[in-house]
Scaffold this active site. Structure first.
Site, PDB file in Angstrom:
ATOM      1  CE  LYS A  55       8.684 -11.013 -14.991  1.00 40.39           C
ATOM      2  NZ  LYS A  55       9.478 -10.323 -15.991  1.00 40.39           N
ATOM      3  CG  ASN A 110      -0.207  -0.136   2.474  1.00 41.46           C
ATOM      4  OD1 ASN A 110       0.695   0.671   2.703  1.00 41.46           O
ATOM      5  ND2 ASN A 110      -0.514  -1.115   3.304  1.00 41.46           N
ATOM      6  N   PRO A 136      -2.622 -11.918   9.548  1.00 45.49           N
ATOM      7  CG  PRO A 136      -0.617 -12.335  10.647  1.00 45.49           C
ATOM      8  CD  PRO A 136      -1.267 -12.433   9.310  1.00 45.49           C
TER       9      PRO A 136
END
Ligand code: C5P
Length: 408
Positions: free
Chosen positions: A294, A215, A310
């Site tokens: 890959k 992110n 988790p």
């Protein structure tokens, strides 16, 4: 009469005096701080010397007073840098309109402005000027810039001015300045002896040998929190996902990549922690299986099965002997509602909420703190400044929980 609050010892304040009538109040400030055991090192601008003689500060503080960049550097090698090293803070009082403009724009054309720009400690300024100068749009622009840079601005107050006009621009009184300085320098030791564990940055979840999901987190807020905790005397362990940032001088830095690695690192450290601050933007999902090679491109659709990661914070906050846990929430909508739900779900005494679109990657943000007393807004400011405010709030909550009646 003795002004001030508690006695502070072995602290060092670099006192910068610029040209303004209010310089006379700063003489009293220097006297009281010195009496309270603070080592006051005075630096005066040329204009300041027209209002008060350096000898006055020298006599009251017992330290030589520096006024000239060139002379000072000749007498003391690299004084424009070294004078602020070891100082807990720089206070510029009075801070004139001209000096504020120089600070805001990073000018360094005399000893004091050079020291300010070369500092590695906090900077506080006490503006003093005529009300029209204070209201001038350029002045307000400069103040905004300084706030964004994390400079602490105290005052001014409103009242009768040296020019006879009445309005905003009067420098705070010596007693108010003494109190502000003492609160600030005491903060340096508020968390001494406490172990603080911080997670920061994103996590990266590999899909194959070269690709992964992550992110947008820059790590800036987590690193700022670690730095602010250090400034308050804590022992800090920083566990960080991949970022481009230089770590502050923490006691232990652990670099991780994935959420599972971060969890393992947290589990290894958590028993030592008094306070756990989970700033990391942990990826919620990871690939069910990671291809060692890959993956080859083809014209077919590709599906990647994702499984939940988790929840590190939850794993810690539900431990029988959990440290004092603080979570962060970056939301794009319904900020407070989502954040409050998260606080309940994760059983946190404090949750720090911010808008993802404002905060991610940015150098500044607005924070909303949610705790048992409700909501506290920390208006937009530099992340380091927000981190300092947040750490003071955490200190108060932590002490309240453990029934210590301390103030900062
Ligand atoms: O559940 P959500 O991701 O929105 O919660 C954010 C808070 O939980 C942050 O403090 C973050 O560091 C922490 N978190 C975590 N492990 C996860 C997800 C979030 O520790 N897998």
């Amino acid at each position: 009469m003795r002004i001030g609050v508690s006695v502070v010892s072995k602290k060092r304040v670099l006192l910068g005096v610029t040209g303004g009538v209010a310089a006379y109040k700063v003489v009293e400030l220097a006297r009281v701080l010195t009496q309270d055991g603070v080592d006051v090192q005075t630096v005066m601008t040329k204009a300041a010397c027209r209002f008060i003689g350096p000898v006055t500060f020298q006599s009251l503080t017992g330290n030589p007073v520096y006024t000239d960049l060139w002379e000072t550097n000749a007498a003391c090698d690299m004084a424009h840098i070294n004078l602020s090293r070891g100082a807990n803070m720089i206070l510029v009082a009075p801070a004139s309109a001209n000096f504020i403009a120089k600070l805001a724009n990073g000018l360094a054309d005399d000893l004091l402005s050079t020291l300010c720009i070369a500092r590695d400690c906090s900077l506080m300024i006490a503006p003093a000027m005529n009300r029209q100068m204070w209201q001038n749009p350029a002045m307000q622009r400069n103040l905004l810039l300084l706030r964004q840079d994390g400079v602490k601005i105290i005052g001014p107050a409103s009242g009768e001015q040296a020019c006879g006009e009445i309005g905003m621009g009067r420098m705070l009184e010596a007693s108010e300045l003494v109190e502000a300085v003492q609160i600030f320098i005491q903060a340096d030791t508020l968390l001494r002896g406490k172990n603080i564990l911080v997670t920061a940055g994103p996590t990266y979840e590999a899909i194959d040998a070269v690709r992964g999901i992550t992110n947008n987190s820059s790590g800036k807020m987590g690193y700022a929190v670690a730095k602010a905790a250090l400034e308050m005397g804590a022992k800090v362990t920083l566990i960080s996902g991949p970022t481009c940032l230089l770590s502050p001088a923490v006691d232990k830095f652990i670099s991780v990549v994935s959420a599972e690695e971060m969890l393992r690192a947290v589990q290894a450290e958590v028993s030592q922690a008094d306070i756990f601050i989970s700033v990391a933007a942990v990826a919620d999902y990871r690939a069910a299986s990671i291809s060692q090679q890959k993956l080859k491109k083809s014209t077919n659709k590709l599906s990647v099965e994702l499984i939940p990661n988790p929840d590190i914070l939850m794993a810690v906050s539900t431990l029988p002997n959990a440290p004092f846990c603080i979570g962060f929430a970056a939301e794009t909508e319904d900020l407070e509602k989502n954040a409050a739900a998260k606080r309940n779900r994760k059983k946190l005494p404090l949750l720090v909420a911010n808008l993802a679109q404002d905060a991610i990657g940015s150098d500044e943000n607005e924070l909303i703190l949610l705790d048992d007393d409700g909501k506290h807004v920390l208006p937009k400011a530099a992340k380091i400044e927000q981190a300092r405010r947040l750490m003071k709030h955490i200190y108060l909550l932590y002490n309240k929980k453990f029934k210590k009646n301390e103030k900062y």
